[in-house]
Scaffold this active site. Structure first.
Site, PDB file in Angstrom:
ATOM      1  N   HIS A  72      -4.436   0.767  -0.025  1.00 35.34           N
ATOM      2  CA  HIS A  72      -4.787  -0.270  -0.985  1.00 35.34           C
ATOM      3  C   HIS A  72      -3.716  -1.348  -0.956  1.00 35.34           C
ATOM      4  CE1 HIS A  72      -7.864   1.771  -3.880  1.00 35.34           C
ATOM      5  NE2 HIS A  72      -8.146   1.981  -2.606  1.00 35.34           N
ATOM      6  N   TYR A 112      -7.464  -1.888 -13.895  1.00 33.83           N
ATOM      7  CA  TYR A 112      -6.846  -1.540 -15.168  1.00 33.83           C
ATOM      8  C   TYR A 112      -7.386  -2.520 -16.209  1.00 33.83           C
ATOM      9  CZ  TYR A 112      -3.396   1.194 -12.513  1.00 33.83           C
ATOM     10  OH  TYR A 112      -2.783   2.107 -11.697  1.00 33.83           O
ATOM     11  N   PRO A 155       0.539   7.943 -17.062  1.00 34.71           N
ATOM     12  CA  PRO A 155      -0.015   7.685 -15.729  1.00 34.71           C
ATOM     13  C   PRO A 155      -0.351   6.225 -15.457  1.00 34.71           C
ATOM     14  CG  PRO A 155      -1.654   8.701 -17.158  1.00 34.71           C
ATOM     15  CD  PRO A 155      -0.361   8.732 -17.915  1.00 34.71           C
ATOM     16  N   LYS A 182       3.197   6.703 -11.388  1.00 34.49           N
ATOM     17  CA  LYS A 182       4.548   7.068 -10.971  1.00 34.49           C
ATOM     18  C   LYS A 182       4.851   8.560 -10.976  1.00 34.49           C
ATOM     19  CE  LYS A 182       6.158   3.278  -9.724  1.00 34.49           C
ATOM     20  NZ  LYS A 182       4.915   3.205  -8.950  1.00 34.49           N
ATOM     21  N   TYR A 229       5.141  -1.232  -8.703  1.00 33.98           N
ATOM     22  CA  TYR A 229       3.952  -0.409  -8.465  1.00 33.98           C
ATOM     23  C   TYR A 229       4.037   0.297  -7.114  1.00 33.98           C
ATOM     24  CZ  TYR A 229      -0.962   0.930  -8.985  1.00 33.98           C
ATOM     25  OH  TYR A 229      -2.128   1.653  -9.124  1.00 33.98           O
TER      26      TYR A 229
END
Length: 389
Positions: free
Chosen positions: A72, A200, A292, A296, A384
């Site tokens: 991704h 998200y 979550p 991580k 990220y």
């Protein structure tokens, strides 16, 4: 029974540590409370940082990940109806890999079988002894009999509820915790993912996440009160609520179907210091928990393993203890950076019971910074993907 390194906990961090050490000629024994089938049935995270991918390659367990995983290059965050994309490759030159933790665990088990590593499942009453003495040992029960495992070092990979952290005296341990006033209701569904990348969602009704495992297995979440129970949520109720929290054009593409797994997970941030005491070293959830939201948890655990495996190999093969002496301080530097990132994303994307109009405006400002600022996107992408931690 004797070994060089006793590893308590047979999840991915314990298995990875055993794999790296055995490949370097360091003997281990892994003790696990549950059966192998139980460990492999646990559904967990699926986003691997670039550094985690490198570690799987180093351990010789990356072949299936590269064949079946999904690289991704970015993710989406929503501000109600607005879709904001953060391009990881453009922002920081990195990507992540979508490959489920269950699959990582399976690959590690198979690799451990090939090299003949020692695993003992279904152990009970594990106790850690003589951590400050020259010869520590672990005692445990199995099959109605008591056993003793002598060793040089003990590594606790047994999670938040394990025994390892509590072997460090209370007057030595310092614990920091933030318990969030909501949980995530998550489902697995044999349906195609909404988009090729994660979404998200920040919405007045609460947070939602559209994730995936592969092209016909989706993993979706919604924020729910801690008082909710799984049985409160039928499949139809979940799909209706999940759809409401997505931008309209995204929700229109949602393919629904029966759920094959449904659970509610509470969220917390937690750190225990130090991560070493005497001959005991902590890895992963035994020392730290993150919500979550920042993807991580597994990555942070395997980052601990990377540091500790190198330190233990240097100890045994080069008579160099500098890595062991510095392990806790070095690991905690990354831990706290990851805790900050996960906390900040959680705060930005969720609705808290005590939030007011000011708090909601601050969330919007943060999200618009990601929409409009190259710098904001770079900082988010670095954290990220793990290169900024």
């Amino acid at each position: 029974m004797r070994t060089q390194v006793a590893i308590i906990g047979g999840g991915p961090s314990g298995l990875m540590l055993s794999q790296l050490l055995n490949r370097a000629g360091v003997r281990t024994v892994v003790l696990e409370r549950k059966t192998r089938d139980y460990v492999l049935a646990r559904v967990r995270a699926g986003i691997l940082e670039a550094g985690t991918v490198d570690l799987l390659e180093q351990a010789g367990v990356a072949q299936r990940m590269h064949a079946e995983g999904q690289p991704h290059h970015g993710c989406y965050l929503t501000d109600d109806q607005q879709m904001i994309r953060v391009d990881f490759t453009e922002s920081c030159g990195q990507q992540v890999m979508v490959y489920g933790q269950t699959e990582v665990t399976r690959d590690l088990y198979e690799a451990q079988d090939r090299i003949g590593a020692t695993h003992i499942h279904e152990v009970e009453n594990v106790a850690i002894n003589d951590l400050k003495a020259a010869a520590p040992h672990v005692t445990f029960d199995r099959g109605g009999q008591s056993h003793r495992l002598d060793c040089d070092m003990i590594v606790g990979c047994d999670g938040f509820h394990g025994v390892s952290r509590h072997a460090i005296p209370k007057d030595v341990r310092r614990e920091y915790e933030r318990v969030y006033p909501f949980g995530w209701l998550g489902i697995l569904s044999e349906t195609p993912p909404l988009r090729p990348e994660l979404i998200y969602a920040n919405h007045p009704r609460g947070f939602a996440l559209a994730s995936m495992r592969h092209e016909m297995l989706s993993r979706y979440y919604i924020q729910v009160p801690l008082s909710d129970k799984v049985e409160d949520w039928s499949d139809d109720a979940f799909w209706d609520e999940f759809r409401r929290r997505l931008p309209d054009d995204v929700a229109a593409d949602l393919v629904t179907g029966p759920t094959i797994e449904k659970s509610i997970a509470p969220l917390r941030s937690f750190v225990s210091e130090p991560m070493r005491w005497g001959h005991l070293f902590l890895c992963g959830d035994a020392a730290h928990i993150v919500p979550p939201t920042g993807a991580k948890g597994l990555n942070l655990a395997l980052s601990d393993v990377r540091l500790l495996s190198a330190a233990l190999i240097a100890h045994y093969n080069d008579n160099d203890d500098s890595g062991l002496e510095g392990y806790s301080a070095q690991a905690l530097q990354r831990v706290w950076k990851a805790v900050r990132f996960s906390w900040s994303v959680t705060t930005m994307m969720h609705r808290f019971p005590d939030h007011d109009a000011f708090d909601h405006r601050m969330q919007q400002v943060e999200l618009q910074a990601l929409a409009n600022s190259d710098t904001a996107r770079r900082l988010f992408a670095e954290s990220y993907t793990g290169v900024g931690l």
